[in-house]
Design an enzyme around this catalytic site. Structure first.
Site, PDB file in Angstrom:
ATOM      1  N   CYS A 235       0.885  -1.183   0.000  1.00  0.00           N
ATOM      2  CA  CYS A 235       0.000   0.000   0.000  1.00  0.00           C
ATOM      3  C   CYS A 235       0.911   1.217   0.000  1.00  0.00           C
ATOM      4  O   CYS A 235       1.080   1.879   1.019  1.00  0.00           O
ATOM      5  CB  CYS A 235      -0.921  -0.022   1.212  1.00  0.00           C
ATOM      6  N   GLY A 239       4.380   7.087  -1.240  1.00  0.00           N
ATOM      7  CA  GLY A 239       5.655   6.646  -1.774  1.00  0.00           C
ATOM      8  C   GLY A 239       6.879   6.994  -0.968  1.00  0.00           C
ATOM      9  O   GLY A 239       7.996   6.642  -1.358  1.00  0.00           O
ATOM     10  N   LYS A 241       7.864   5.776   1.981  1.00  0.00           N
ATOM     11  CA  LYS A 241       8.500   4.548   2.465  1.00  0.00           C
ATOM     12  C   LYS A 241       9.114   3.767   1.297  1.00  0.00           C
ATOM     13  O   LYS A 241      10.166   3.141   1.447  1.00  0.00           O
ATOM     14  CB  LYS A 241       7.486   3.678   3.213  1.00  0.00           C
ATOM     15  N   ASP A 259      -0.651   0.351  -5.385  1.00  0.00           N
ATOM     16  CA  ASP A 259      -1.716   1.144  -4.776  1.00  0.00           C
ATOM     17  C   ASP A 259      -2.921   1.070  -5.695  1.00  0.00           C
ATOM     18  O   ASP A 259      -2.762   1.013  -6.925  1.00  0.00           O
ATOM     19  CB  ASP A 259      -1.288   2.600  -4.583  1.00  0.00           C
ATOM     20  N   ASP A 284      -4.995  -3.505  -6.862  1.00  0.00           N
ATOM     21  CA  ASP A 284      -5.604  -3.829  -5.573  1.00  0.00           C
ATOM     22  C   ASP A 284      -4.803  -4.952  -4.917  1.00  0.00           C
ATOM     23  O   ASP A 284      -4.803  -6.088  -5.401  1.00  0.00           O
ATOM     24  CB  ASP A 284      -7.053  -4.261  -5.791  1.00  0.00           C
ATOM     25  N   ASP A 313       2.031  -1.531   5.072  1.00  0.00           N
ATOM     26  CA  ASP A 313       1.634  -0.338   5.823  1.00  0.00           C
ATOM     27  C   ASP A 313       0.155  -0.144   5.516  1.00  0.00           C
ATOM     28  O   ASP A 313      -0.214   0.536   4.565  1.00  0.00           O
ATOM     29  CB  ASP A 313       2.471   0.860   5.387  1.00  0.00           C
ATOM     30  N   CYS A 364      -0.766   3.685  11.192  1.00  0.00           N
ATOM     31  CA  CYS A 364      -0.600   4.979  11.855  1.00  0.00           C
ATOM     32  C   CYS A 364      -1.810   5.234  12.756  1.00  0.00           C
ATOM     33  O   CYS A 364      -2.403   6.314  12.738  1.00  0.00           O
ATOM     34  CB  CYS A 364      -0.424   6.096  10.840  1.00  0.00           C
TER      35      CYS A 364
END
Length: 440
Positions: A235, A239, A241, A259, A284, A313, A364
């Site tokens: 995911c 960009g 990471k 993505d 996906d 992530d 997060c």
């Protein structure tokens, strides 16, 4: 900084049903989420510039803005690519509004960014008083209630507006609210000072360095990608990471970034053109596993055990983002949907990971369901997965659950209101190794 109204209060999902922490820990957590992290962090691209080279640029920028009292720039142990900017001294903060100045009202998303040191972009400006002049100094407020009408010309009188700081106007009313097909863009107000003590520098990101939250940097260090490996970022947008992965690999290897949004992938590709090892695809990731072997394909879907390391992530509730100035009911209603998509992605990741490979799961957010509960589920479902230490360690341990004992929770990394954590956003990291199957 404290706000007159904690946006989580009165919302039962956020007060306990989803967070699922005891009452003694809940109040400090909710208060912490409403405060601004004080430290600004940049990740330096050492393929483009030396640490000392970018440190010099930061120090020159700060010196030009704040003179001899400019904040210190410093590095961190075990994270050589990171440079931090300490908060400003108290006399540089702007705690009270000047009543003689005109006012600008921004939305809460923009307000949170301002408190992290950002300038104000046109889409975030809800209201500007009439006759506000170019380059005029104005007082900036965030509308916590969400009731400010966009384009208002009179002073917004509402007890739930909160003062953020002062700024210099770079765009006038006719530019912001021109009713054309092309919405206004660019910096509308350049912040001169704020109440948080975070330097108002805007985003100095470039190919040389990226403004990034510390846990996101730690997350890729935990993944520990090596030159020549096949790595999947499931995911990937926006960009940051992905670029960090390529940098740690010396841009040598094969990095796949997926993505499901075409617009996000387009924006991501614009930032990643400098890396020859990255291949980005609109796809996906819940369908990233190919149903059968595919010969010679370099794009998704992929055969089983195609990757040495995988970063998941995952999409999440985002309740670790700080400061939280508002939390709508709509957000609360969808909180319970995230674990489902996270598990579907995780199932794909396990099958795409090679034996002996590393899978890092991160979010997060701070909710137990999306963090420790996901780990407990994964360990019970996949017998070939083993939890390993998520180091280097800058956060605290995970929460202890009935089905996740202290020995396992200590291997996790959770960023929150703890003396063991640096003052940053809420975040969660778990690292797994896929055991090799021994043939007998």
């Amino acid at each position: 900084m404290f706000y007159p109204k904690t946006p989580f209060l009165g919302n039962p999902l956020l007060e306990g049903e989803i967070l699922k922490v005891n009452s003694a820990a809940l109040a400090p957590l909710l208060e912490w989420l409403c405060l601004t992290p004080k430290v600004t962090t940049y990740r330096v691209n050492t393929l483009r510039i030396t640490i000392d080279g970018f440190r010099k640029k930061l120090e020159e920028k700060l010196s030009a803005r704040y003179g001899q009292g400019c904040p210190k720039v410093y590095g961190l142990p075990n994270l050589p690519e990171v440079l931090c900017i300490e908060p400003l001294a108290l006399h540089y903060t702007d705690a009270f509004a000047d009543p003689t100045r005109k006012e600008i009202i921004v939305d809460t998303t923009c307000g949170a960014a301002v408190l992290r040191g950002a300038h104000i972009y046109a889409p975030g400006v809800l209201a500007m008083e009439s006759h506000t002049q170019l380059h005029e100094l104005v007082s900036v407020y965030a509308d916590l209630s969400g009731k400010c009408k966009r384009g208002s010309i009179t002073r917004y009188d509402n007890p739930e507006k909160v003062y953020l700081g002062s700024g210099k106007v770079l765009m006038q009313r006719y530019q912001l609210y021109n009713n054309s097909d092309e919405p206004a863009s660019g910096v509308a107000v350049e912040m001169q000072s704020n109440v948080s003590g975070v330097p108002s520098l805007g985003d100095l990101s470039s190919e040389e360095a990226v403004l990034q939250n510390l846990p996101s940097i730690v997350c890729v260090r935990v993944l520990d990608p090596q030159p020549g490996e096949h790595v999947l970022d499931m995911c990937a947008a926006p960009g940051n990471k992905t670029g960090h992965i390529a940098e740690l690999m010396g841009d040598q290897g094969f990095v796949v970034a997926l993505d499901n949004s075409a617009s996000r992938v387009r924006n991501m590709l614009q930032k990643l053109t400098q890396y020859k090892s990255i291949s980005a695809h609109v796809y996906d990731s819940t369908k990233a596993l190919a149903p059968a072997a595919i010969e010679g394909s370099t794009g998704p879907p992929f055969p089983r055990e195609s990757f040495d390391r995988i970063l998941l992530d995952a999409p999440c509730s985002g309740l670790g983002n700080r400061p939280q100035l508002s939390c709508g009911i709509k957000q609360a209603k969808v909180l319970k949907s995230y674990p489902n998509i996270q598990r579907r992605l995780f199932e794909q990741a396990v099958q795409l990971l090679r034996s002996g490979g590393i899978l890092v799961y991160s979010t997060c957010t701070v909710t137990e369901e999306e963090c420790e509960c996901l780990v407990a589920w994964a360990l019970s479902k996949f017998s070939d997965l083993r939890l390993v230490d998520a180091s280097p360690r800058w956060g605290g341990p995970g929460l202890v659950l009935p089905n996740l004992d202290a020995s396992k929770s200590r291997l996790l990394q959770r960023f929150g209101p703890s003396e063991q954590c640096v003052d940053t956003v809420g975040f969660f990291i778990a690292k797994f190794r896929k055991d090799k199957i021994i043939q007998i």
